[in-house]
Design a protein around this motif. Structure first.
Motif, PDB file in Angstrom:
ATOM      1  N   MET A   1       0.842  -1.190   0.000  1.00  9.87           N
ATOM      2  CA  MET A   1       0.000   0.000   0.000  1.00  9.87           C
ATOM      3  C   MET A   1       0.884   1.248   0.000  1.00  9.87           C
ATOM      4  N   THR A   2       0.539   2.225  -0.810  1.00  7.95           N
ATOM      5  CA  THR A   2       1.317   3.459  -0.892  1.00  7.95           C
ATOM      6  C   THR A   2       1.300   4.196   0.442  1.00  7.95           C
ATOM      7  N   GLN A   3       2.466   4.686   0.849  1.00 15.64           N
ATOM      8  CA  GLN A   3       2.547   5.438   2.094  1.00 15.64           C
ATOM      9  C   GLN A   3       1.934   6.830   1.899  1.00 15.64           C
ATOM     10  N   PRO A   4       1.031   7.258   2.774  1.00 14.90           N
ATOM     11  CA  PRO A   4       0.527   8.627   2.667  1.00 14.90           C
ATOM     12  C   PRO A   4       1.636   9.632   2.980  1.00 14.90           C
ATOM     13  N   LEU A   5       1.634  10.725   2.236  1.00 15.20           N
ATOM     14  CA  LEU A   5       2.649  11.768   2.393  1.00 15.20           C
ATOM     15  C   LEU A   5       2.198  12.724   3.500  1.00 15.20           C
ATOM     16  N   ILE A   6       2.993  12.810   4.562  1.00 19.66           N
ATOM     17  CA  ILE A   6       2.611  13.586   5.738  1.00 19.66           C
ATOM     18  C   ILE A   6       3.532  14.798   5.878  1.00 19.66           C
ATOM     19  N   GLY A   7       2.947  15.988   5.795  1.00 16.48           N
ATOM     20  CA  GLY A   7       3.721  17.209   5.998  1.00 16.48           C
ATOM     21  C   GLY A   7       3.824  17.555   7.466  1.00 16.48           C
ATOM     22  N   LEU A   8       5.026  17.838   7.926  1.00 14.03           N
ATOM     23  CA  LEU A   8       5.273  18.253   9.308  1.00 14.03           C
ATOM     24  C   LEU A   8       5.832  19.667   9.308  1.00 14.03           C
ATOM     25  N   THR A   9       5.227  20.548  10.089  1.00 10.42           N
ATOM     26  CA  THR A   9       5.710  21.923  10.135  1.00 10.42           C
ATOM     27  C   THR A   9       7.016  21.998  10.920  1.00 10.42           C
ATOM     28  N   LEU A  10       7.899  22.823  10.455  1.00 11.86           N
ATOM     29  CA  LEU A  10       9.211  23.016  11.066  1.00 11.86           C
ATOM     30  C   LEU A  10       9.173  24.150  12.082  1.00 11.86           C
ATOM     31  N   ASP A  11      10.124  24.115  13.014  1.00  8.46           N
ATOM     32  CA  ASP A  11      10.366  25.281  13.851  1.00  8.46           C
ATOM     33  C   ASP A  11      11.413  26.143  13.147  1.00  8.46           C
ATOM     34  N   SER A  12      11.505  27.395  13.510  1.00  7.86           N
ATOM     35  CA  SER A  12      12.517  28.285  12.933  1.00  7.86           C
ATOM     36  C   SER A  12      13.293  28.943  14.061  1.00  7.86           C
ATOM     37  N   GLU A  13      14.579  29.121  13.842  1.00  4.41           N
ATOM     38  CA  GLU A  13      15.447  29.717  14.853  1.00  4.41           C
ATOM     39  C   GLU A  13      16.267  30.846  14.261  1.00  4.41           C
ATOM     40  N   ASP A  14      16.586  31.825  15.097  1.00  4.37           N
ATOM     41  CA  ASP A  14      17.452  32.923  14.688  1.00  4.37           C
ATOM     42  C   ASP A  14      18.895  32.447  14.606  1.00  4.37           C
ATOM     43  N   PRO A  15      19.767  33.224  13.983  1.00  4.99           N
ATOM     44  CA  PRO A  15      21.172  32.826  13.904  1.00  4.99           C
ATOM     45  C   PRO A  15      21.763  32.535  15.283  1.00  4.99           C
ATOM     46  N   GLY A  16      22.617  31.521  15.313  1.00  8.17           N
ATOM     47  CA  GLY A  16      23.259  31.119  16.563  1.00  8.17           C
ATOM     48  C   GLY A  16      23.048  29.647  16.817  1.00  8.17           C
ATOM     49  N   GLY A  17      24.013  29.000  17.440  1.00 12.09           N
ATOM     50  CA  GLY A  17      23.912  27.573  17.698  1.00 12.09           C
ATOM     51  C   GLY A  17      24.284  26.785  16.462  1.00 12.09           C
ATOM     52  N   TYR A  18      23.304  26.181  15.810  1.00 14.05           N
ATOM     53  CA  TYR A  18      23.558  25.344  14.640  1.00 14.05           C
ATOM     54  C   TYR A  18      24.185  26.130  13.494  1.00 14.05           C
ATOM     55  N   SER A  19      23.729  27.378  13.280  1.00  9.92           N
ATOM     56  CA  SER A  19      24.203  28.156  12.145  1.00  9.92           C
ATOM     57  C   SER A  19      24.272  29.636  12.490  1.00  9.92           C
ATOM     58  N   LYS A  20      25.138  30.345  11.794  1.00  9.77           N
ATOM     59  CA  LYS A  20      25.216  31.799  11.942  1.00  9.77           C
ATOM     60  C   LYS A  20      24.119  32.505  11.153  1.00  9.77           C
ATOM     61  N   PHE A  21      23.297  31.728  10.463  1.00  9.06           N
ATOM     62  CA  PHE A  21      22.185  32.258   9.686  1.00  9.06           C
ATOM     63  C   PHE A  21      20.885  31.602  10.159  1.00  9.06           C
ATOM     64  N   PRO A  22      19.727  32.193   9.857  1.00  7.30           N
ATOM     65  CA  PRO A  22      18.455  31.586  10.288  1.00  7.30           C
ATOM     66  C   PRO A  22      18.349  30.134   9.815  1.00  7.30           C
ATOM     67  N   TRP A  23      17.766  29.290  10.671  1.00  9.55           N
ATOM     68  CA  TRP A  23      17.710  27.868  10.348  1.00  9.55           C
ATOM     69  C   TRP A  23      16.407  27.242  10.826  1.00  9.55           C
ATOM     70  N   TYR A  24      16.053  26.115  10.200  1.00  8.40           N
ATOM     71  CA  TYR A  24      14.882  25.339  10.575  1.00  8.40           C
ATOM     72  C   TYR A  24      15.290  24.189  11.482  1.00  8.40           C
ATOM     73  N   ALA A  25      14.307  23.668  12.234  1.00  6.35           N
ATOM     74  CA  ALA A  25      14.585  22.551  13.138  1.00  6.35           C
ATOM     75  C   ALA A  25      13.337  21.706  13.341  1.00  6.35           C
ATOM     76  N   ILE A  26      13.542  20.413  13.567  1.00  5.51           N
ATOM     77  CA  ILE A  26      12.470  19.511  13.977  1.00  5.51           C
ATOM     78  C   ILE A  26      13.112  18.357  14.744  1.00  5.51           C
ATOM     79  N   ARG A  27      12.462  17.922  15.823  1.00  9.80           N
ATOM     80  CA  ARG A  27      12.967  16.756  16.540  1.00  9.80           C
ATOM     81  C   ARG A  27      12.748  15.498  15.700  1.00  9.80           C
TER      82      ARG A  27
END
Length: 236
Positions: A1-27
């Motif tokens: 059976m075809t897997q349904p495509l599930i969209g998950l909304t991302l979080d957004s973060e300001d520069p710092g930590g992972y990147s010096k530029f704005p970045w997305y995140a999801i657990r």
């Protein structure tokens, strides 16, 4: 059976930590929970102009949580609590996705802050800061790790959520300072915390439209897994 495509909304973060530029995140466990239940998870960046294109692609929508709040003006509040912090572009994107999914009857699962945004999209209101509005409130921002229970909720018998979980009590984790205050008459409150805080909502007129205030992606109970199983089943 075809897997349904599930969209998950991302979080957004300001520069710092992972990147010096704005970045997305999801657990990772958001995506893992969808995949375990049989869905194909994809991340949704906050491109507001492309909301209709995303809605054309997905079979289901998961609105994730995050350490931010819905702008009180969006639910008609005349004041704004000092604790409120917003991410306006994320909220604009998520509101567009949710309202579009509601119009198309695409299944929706709102988690924690995602439940709060779902409630607002459905015409509800929010408590801006639980400790200031609920006397004797539980520690809804639990001090112990998020992969452990923080308190329990009572699931209302006869609701869709009760039918899914097969239980009137669930141990849940808790990571929020806001909550749903009210919902329109056609929206059902399906779960409550012992202090009276609303922990779950559903729209019985839709294919699948459920919000929960806790984080079932951590799979703390069998009920958590069953929520994702039922969601993915509705997306097929």
């Amino acid at each position: 059976m075809t897997q349904p495509l599930i969209g998950l909304t991302l979080d957004s973060e300001d520069p710092g930590g992972y990147s010096k530029f704005p970045w997305y995140a999801i657990r990772q466990n958001y995506c893992t929970a969808v995949a375990r239940a049989g869905g194909l998870p994809i991340a949704l960046p906050h491109e507001v102009a492309q909301v209709p294109d995303y809605l054309d692609l997905i079979d289901g929508l998961v609105v994730t949580g995050g350490a931010f709040d819905v702008d009180p003006a969006l639910f008609g509040a005349s004041s704004r609590h000092d604790s409120v912090t917003t991410k306006d572009r994320r909220t604009a994107f998520e509101l567009g996705m949710v309202k579009g999914a509601l119009e198309r009857d695409i299944p929706i699962l709102g988690i924690c802050g995602g439940q709060q945004l779902l409630a607002v999209a459905l015409g509800g209101t929010l408590i801006q800061h639980i400790p200031d509005e609920i006397e004797g409130a539980l520690a809804h921002e639990q001090p112990n790790p998020r992969n452990e229970p923080g308190h329990h909720v009572t699931v209302r018998e006869g609701t869709i959520l009760h039918g899914i979980c097969g239980a009137t009590m669930l141990n849940v984790n808790s990571a929020h300072h806001q909550a749903v205050a009210s919902v329109p008459e056609n929206i059902v409150v399906n779960a409550m915390a012992p202090d009276g805080v609303i922990e779950g909502i559903e729209d019985p007129a839709r294919r699948f439209c459920i919000g929960v205030q806790w984080h079932p992606e951590f799979s703390i109970s069998v009920g958590d897994d069953r929520i994702f199983d039922a969601f993915i089943a509705a997306c097929r």
